[in-house]
Write a protein that holds these residues in place. Structure first.
Motif, PDB file in Angstrom:
ATOM      1  N   LYS A 298       0.685  -1.277   0.027  1.00  0.00           N
ATOM      2  CA  LYS A 298      -0.056  -0.164   0.121  1.00  0.00           C
ATOM      3  C   LYS A 298       0.778   1.188   0.057  1.00  0.00           C
ATOM      4  O   LYS A 298       0.708   2.140  -0.754  1.00  0.00           O
TER       5      LYS A 298
ATOM      6  N   TYR B 143       0.527   3.943  -2.767  1.00  0.00           N
ATOM      7  CA  TYR B 143       0.113   5.352  -2.630  1.00  0.00           C
ATOM      8  C   TYR B 143       1.299   6.338  -2.911  1.00  0.00           C
ATOM      9  O   TYR B 143       1.250   7.609  -3.334  1.00  0.00           O
TER      10      TYR B 143
ATOM     11  N   THR C 173       0.802   8.996  -5.597  1.00  0.00           N
ATOM     12  CA  THR C 173       0.971  10.752  -5.386  1.00  0.00           C
ATOM     13  C   THR C 173       1.818  11.137  -6.470  1.00  0.00           C
ATOM     14  O   THR C 173       1.619  12.285  -6.789  1.00  0.00           O
TER      15      THR C 173
ATOM     16  N   SER D 211      -3.611  10.882  -1.781  1.00  0.00           N
ATOM     17  CA  SER D 211      -2.848   9.967  -1.898  1.00  0.00           C
ATOM     18  C   SER D 211      -1.873   9.864  -0.799  1.00  0.00           C
ATOM     19  O   SER D 211      -1.464   8.753  -0.266  1.00  0.00           O
TER      20      SER D 211
ATOM     21  N   LYS E 254      -3.158   9.095   2.569  1.00  0.00           N
ATOM     22  CA  LYS E 254      -3.146   7.403   2.713  1.00  0.00           C
ATOM     23  C   LYS E 254      -1.907   6.900   2.901  1.00  0.00           C
ATOM     24  O   LYS E 254      -1.784   5.821   3.798  1.00  0.00           O
ATOM     25  N   LEU E 255      -0.893   7.365   2.302  1.00  0.00           N
ATOM     26  CA  LEU E 255       0.542   6.706   2.350  1.00  0.00           C
ATOM     27  C   LEU E 255       0.758   6.838   3.996  1.00  0.00           C
ATOM     28  O   LEU E 255       1.266   5.910   4.628  1.00  0.00           O
TER      29      LEU E 255
END
Lengths: 418, 371
Positions: free
Chosen positions: B62, B66, B70, B85, B88-89
């Motif tokens: 993940k 991400y 990004t 993004s 979320k990273l």
């Protein structure tokens, strides 16, 4: 860091006064048993405590010897001195002379029932100046003499106590007569006073002298307790002339009918407390051993009658059955009197400190009691220059009950507080 | 029975193969997405990764996905999607730090708009301590100085705490510690050669507050702090023993005579509320997203612990039994404490966009590298 600490307030020796300067309880003496009896405040501010201590004599035998301890007002030891009389000796009284000497008296024990009295003058560092012994006999048999106090006169000293020698007074008493009040006079160098001075009085079967006060070169007031006339013990005050003979009636006997009053201490009441004399001791009914304080205040010039009383009262306090009858009084610089006595209402004898006003009213709501798990016994009480109260006496310490001379300094309310 | 075993084996094989198939599929998808990115085909990457991001990628994958997204959105000039993004990273890896050495500069810039630093970091701790008496005034029943030695005695403490993180390095911490503390004072030379021992045991609640600086990178992260504490002394007892070493002159002849007894309650003679300052340090050791730590702390007491008005008295106001029985009167003193603790930290990560990004440092770092 120090700035931070100061800013947020660190308690240090510089921010908290050392408590010993204001109050403390300290024990004096090394190995063995010690006992504290009396104390005097010296002109240099130090306090000299007087008592006895066990020590080994030159042969290694355990002997009770006289013990002097000089302390600062924070209780720290300045010097201590043991005076060896060669026999068991019990301390009785210490006084400071007008010319800066110490005078002490004690009982020297020849046998448990036959004692002599020793009187000594000392310099303020405890060094001996002179000594004398009061030792009488009757038909070659030594008699028992015991001291209660020593008083400086205009030309020497008078030792007051009692004796089993009944022949020191001119007329022998009844067959029930067992003890007479003693008032032996010495020159200043402790040589015995000329024989013109009478040494004993004993109107009762049992008479014990407590104190003598010189009023003038030719007049003394002699305070004792006796069982004369009333059949029970009463305080007794006699006037003595220049030769020690009575010049007053012997019927001035403060006390309560049907009760025994045992006198223990006599002090001069100063102007601020109403001039006169304060006589303290205990009273108990003849059918009981429970005791109460009994205090009499007399006016300055005595006529040896009822008009002399300023007050005469007991206090309805139960001191219990005392193992050691002793009271001490001290006239306060402001006014009123401190009274220290033993109390044994719980089966363990303790110090009992109270204060009375000039008219004999109890000034404190409740007394101050000091003591431990085992018996204590008082010596005397005094007011220190800063208004605090000092008490000397004896505490039993530890599991083995070894006794130690104790000096307690508390504030003017009798508390361990500034 | 045999049929049953075959059925179970079939089911297990199906589950395993399905899982493996998904893993290998998402791994391939990630590889494919990287290829698309390297080939400059950015538009299809989000849809390519979507299914595996919803269900299939491991945490590490993940993070990579991400990171890729990004970068793609930044190139596609879609800053809102790029920020989403990156956020979320950080949710996948709160400890992720973009750097010019390994990341594109525009991502590094973007990263400065975000932080995952926890606002609060709770911890639990426990350990052992020793206390040191700092005598303010020595009080005893002797009229001359006596021999004295202070002994240390280990005791335990346990507690909870939380750090309020001002930034990645600086925080304000507070704790509630339940502590036992103990010390021993031996006095000699009483009445010549008698000896006295006093062991005092105390129960405390300490509430320290401190400013902490900590390293924010690496597996082992040192930290240090200074502060002050409110110290509540809840209870105290003393075990006393006095020994008449040479009772040869008393009625009890022979060997030493000890005086002992049950512990004496001293709580009423002690001040409840006290103060101290403290300094300490240690190191965090990263374990997953959490930490274990070791800490050494010195707490210097500022307050006299003794209620001066009670020092000579029993609780009922009578003369303290300890004085005639043990010849013991407590000193006025402060108490310092040295403690060693281990603990567990669970950072409450909170990835979020910050109001004011600091990009100057990025420029400085780049300039420094170029020079």
């Amino acid at each position: 860091m120090s700035i931070v600490i100061t800013t947020i307030g660190c308690d240090t020796a510089s921010t908290i006064d050392p408590p010993d300067e204001s109050f403390f309880l300290k024990f004096y003496g090394e190995e063995g048993n010690q006992k504290g009896v009396d104390a005097v405040l010296n002109a240099d501010g130090t306090i000299t405590l007087y008592g006895s201590t066990e020590a080994r004599d030159v042969t290694g035998k355990k002997v009770k010897q006289l013990y002097l301890v000089n302390i600062q007002q924070n209780g720290q030891l300045v010097w201590q001195r043991i005076i060896d009389t060669g026999k068991n000796t019990t301390a009785k009284d210490i006084e400071l002379t007008t010319d800066g000497r110490l005078v002490i008296v004690g009982d020297v024990e020849n046998t448990p029932t036959e004692r002599d009295i020793i009187i000594m003058t000392l310099s303020l560092d405890g060094s001996e100046i002179s000594r004398a012994l009061i030792a009488y006999d009757t038909v070659g048999q030594p008699t028992d003499e015991t001291a209660n106090s020593v008083t400086q006169t205009n030309d020497g000293f008078i030792v007051v106590g009692s004796t089993s020698n009944l022949e020191l007074k001119p007329i022998k008493g009844t067959t029930n007569d067992i003890r007479d009040a003693l008032h032996v006079r010495f020159n200043d160098d402790l040589t015995i006073y000329p024989s013109t001075w009478r040494r004993a009085h004993g109107p009762g079967d049992f008479d014990a002298g407590v104190q003598i006060i010189q009023i003038s070169p030719t007049q003394f007031y002699f305070f004792s307790y006796t069982n004369t006339q009333t059949g029970d013990f009463n305080y007794s005050i006699l006037g003595l002339g220049v030769d020690g003979e009575t010049n007053s009636p012997d019927s001035f006997l403060p006390g309560i009918p049907g009760s025994n009053e045992i006198l223990s201490s006599v002090i001069i009441s100063p102007v601020q407390s109403g001039e006169g004399y304060v006589l303290t001791g205990i009273t108990n009914t003849t059918s009981s051993t429970a005791t109460d304080l009994f205090i009499v205040k007399l006016r300055k010039s005595l006529t040896f009658g009822a008009t002399d009383y300023q007050f005469q009262k007991s206090f309805s306090v139960n001191l219990g059955t005392l193992k050691n009858v002793r009271t001490s009084a001290f006239a306060l610089a402001s006014s009123g009197f401190l009274i220290l006595t033993n109390e044994n209402s719980t089966g363990v004898q303790k110090f009992y400190l109270t204060k009375i006003t000039n008219d004999g009213t109890l000034a404190w709501a409740s007394p101050i009691i000091y003591g431990g798990e085992k018996d204590s016994s008082i010596g005397s009480v005094l007011e220190l220059p800063d208004g605090s109260i000092g008490m000397v006496g004896t505490f039993s310490v530890g599991e083995d009950g070894e006794t130690k001379m104790v000096f307690i300094k508390v504030n003017k309310e009798g508390k361990f507080s500034k | 029975m045999k049929l049953k075993s075959v059925a179970v084996g079939f089911i297990l094989s199906f589950v395993t193969l399905t899982s493996f198939g998904q893993d290998t599929g998402c791994l391939s998808t990630l590889a494919l997405a990287n290829e698309e990115f390297n080939a400059g085909r950015f538009f299809g990457i989000p849809s390519l990764l979507k299914q595996c991001l919803d269900n299939g990628f491991s945490t590490e994958q993940k993070v990579q996905a991400y990171h890729l997204l990004t970068q793609a959105y930044l190139i596609l000039d879609d800053p809102i999607a790029a920020e989403d993004s990156y956020l979320k990273l950080l949710q996948a890896d709160p400890e992720y730090i973009a750097s010019p050495e390994k990341d594109p500069i525009d991502l590094v810039y973007l990263s400065k708009k975000f932080t995952a630093t926890p606002i609060f970091t709770p911890h639990i701790r426990g350990g052992t301590n020793v206390s040191f008496v700092r005598t303010i005034h020595e009080i005893n029943t002797e009229p001359y100085p006596v021999g004295r030695s202070n002994g240390i005695r280990p005791a335990l403490q346990i507690g909870l705490g939380v750090d309020w993180n001002i930034n990645d390095n600086l925080s304000i911490g507070g704790e509630g510690l339940f502590s036992f503390k103990s010390f021993k004072v031996t006095k000699t030379g009483l009445s010549g050669d008698d000896r006295q021992e006093a062991i005092e045991r105390q129960v405390w609640v300490d509430v320290p507050i401190y400013v902490k600086y900590r390293d924010d990178f690496g597996k082992v992260r040192p930290f240090g702090y200074v502060g002050a504490a409110l110290n509540l002394l809840l209870g105290s007892t003393a075990e006393l023993r006095t020994e008449n070493v040479s009772p040869s002159l008393s009625e009890t002849t022979g060997s030493q005579v000890p005086t002992e007894g049950p512990n004496i309650k001293l709580g009423y003679k002690r001040n409840l509320i006290n103060r101290s300052i403290l300094i300490g340090g240690g190191a965090y050791y990263k374990v997953g997203k959490n930490f274990v730590f070791a800490d050494i702390r010195y707490m210097a007491g500022l307050s006299n612990l003794v209620k001066e008005s009670e020092n000579y008295y029993n609780e009922d106001g009578s003369l303290s039994t300890t004085i005639p029985r043990y010849r013991w009167t407590g000193d006025y003193y402060r108490l310092d404490n040295l403690s060693v603790s281990i603990g567990f930290v669970k950072p409450l990560y909170n990835p979020r966009k910050i109001k004011r990004a600091n990009t100057k440092k990025v420029m400085r770092d780049i300039s420094k590298d170029n020079n």
